[in-house]
Motif scaffolding. Structure first.
Motif, mmCIF file in Angstrom:
data_model
loop_
_atom_site.group_PDB
_atom_site.id
_atom_site.type_symbol
_atom_site.label_atom_id
_atom_site.label_comp_id
_atom_site.label_asym_id
_atom_site.label_seq_id
_atom_site.Cartn_x
_atom_site.Cartn_y
_atom_site.Cartn_z
ATOM 1 N N LEU A 34 38.752 48.461 33.379
ATOM 2 C CA LEU A 34 39.518 49.291 32.362
ATOM 3 C C LEU A 34 39.994 50.358 33.070
ATOM 4 N N TYR A 35 41.307 50.736 33.373
ATOM 5 C CA TYR A 35 41.518 51.856 34.106
ATOM 6 C C TYR A 35 42.964 52.362 33.661
ATOM 7 N N ARG A 36 42.918 53.370 32.774
ATOM 8 C CA ARG A 36 44.228 53.866 32.406
ATOM 9 C C ARG A 36 44.984 53.044 31.542
ATOM 10 N N ASP A 37 44.236 52.565 30.519
ATOM 11 C CA ASP A 37 44.573 51.485 29.420
ATOM 12 C C ASP A 37 45.249 50.045 30.209
ATOM 13 N N GLU A 38 45.002 49.898 31.566
ATOM 14 C CA GLU A 38 45.357 48.611 32.061
ATOM 15 C C GLU A 38 43.936 47.637 32.532
ATOM 16 N N ASP A 39 44.133 46.540 32.205
ATOM 17 C CA ASP A 39 43.109 45.606 32.427
ATOM 18 C C ASP A 39 43.197 44.915 33.751
ATOM 19 N N TYR A 40 42.173 44.746 34.672
ATOM 20 C CA TYR A 40 42.117 44.077 35.999
ATOM 21 C C TYR A 40 40.912 43.208 35.813
ATOM 22 N N SER A 41 41.043 42.064 36.486
ATOM 23 C CA SER A 41 39.625 41.186 36.588
ATOM 24 C C SER A 41 39.215 41.004 38.211
ATOM 25 N N PHE A 42 38.008 41.204 38.527
ATOM 26 C CA PHE A 42 37.678 40.927 39.893
ATOM 27 C C PHE A 42 36.528 40.078 39.966
ATOM 28 N N ALA A 43 36.455 38.851 40.755
ATOM 29 C CA ALA A 43 35.334 38.289 40.903
ATOM 30 C C ALA A 43 34.237 39.069 41.698
ATOM 31 N N PHE A 44 33.050 38.656 41.538
ATOM 32 C CA PHE A 44 31.897 39.301 41.914
ATOM 33 C C PHE A 44 32.020 39.642 43.319
ATOM 34 N N GLN A 64 40.306 40.217 43.608
ATOM 35 C CA GLN A 64 41.109 40.769 42.467
ATOM 36 C C GLN A 64 41.954 39.368 41.873
ATOM 37 N N LEU A 65 41.561 39.156 40.588
ATOM 38 C CA LEU A 65 41.871 37.925 39.969
ATOM 39 C C LEU A 65 43.310 38.039 39.073
ATOM 40 N N ALA A 66 43.370 39.271 38.442
ATOM 41 C CA ALA A 66 44.340 39.567 37.619
ATOM 42 C C ALA A 66 44.492 40.892 37.436
ATOM 43 N N GLY A 67 45.654 41.467 36.931
ATOM 44 C CA GLY A 67 46.093 42.840 36.697
ATOM 45 C C GLY A 67 46.928 43.318 37.748
ATOM 46 N N GLY A 68 47.432 44.424 37.697
ATOM 47 C CA GLY A 68 48.462 45.163 38.676
ATOM 48 C C GLY A 68 47.665 45.507 39.675
#
Length: 76
Positions: free
Chosen positions: A29-39, A43-47
């Motif tokens: 979570l960064y500045r009300d945005e959600d991102y997903s990252f594999a280990f 980057q899997l999702a998000g801007g």
């Protein structure tokens, strides 16, 4: 779902109870945005995460592989 890292406006957490997610990953979570990252740092999702924060997330993932895998497989 424990928060694993909190710094410079970043909140990294893991949720191993999500259904339908085969690839181990964290949420950022960064500045009300959600991102997903594999280990592995993919980057899997998000801007587009700003470069400084992206570098910090990838460094965290690189340095905590064993811990992240243990959490992913645990029943917290």
């Amino acid at each position: 779902m424990p928060t694993l890292y909190l710094n410079h406006g970043l909140r990294i957490y893991i949720n191993n109870r999500e259904k339908g997610h085969n690839k181990p990953h964290v949420h950022v979570l960064y500045r009300d945005e959600d991102y997903s990252f594999a280990f592995d740092g993919e980057q899997l999702a998000g801007g587009k995460l700003p470069r400084k924060q992206l570098k910090e997330v990838r460094l965290y993932l690189e340095n905590h592989q064993d811990y992240l895998n243990e959490l992913w497989q645990s029943d917290f």
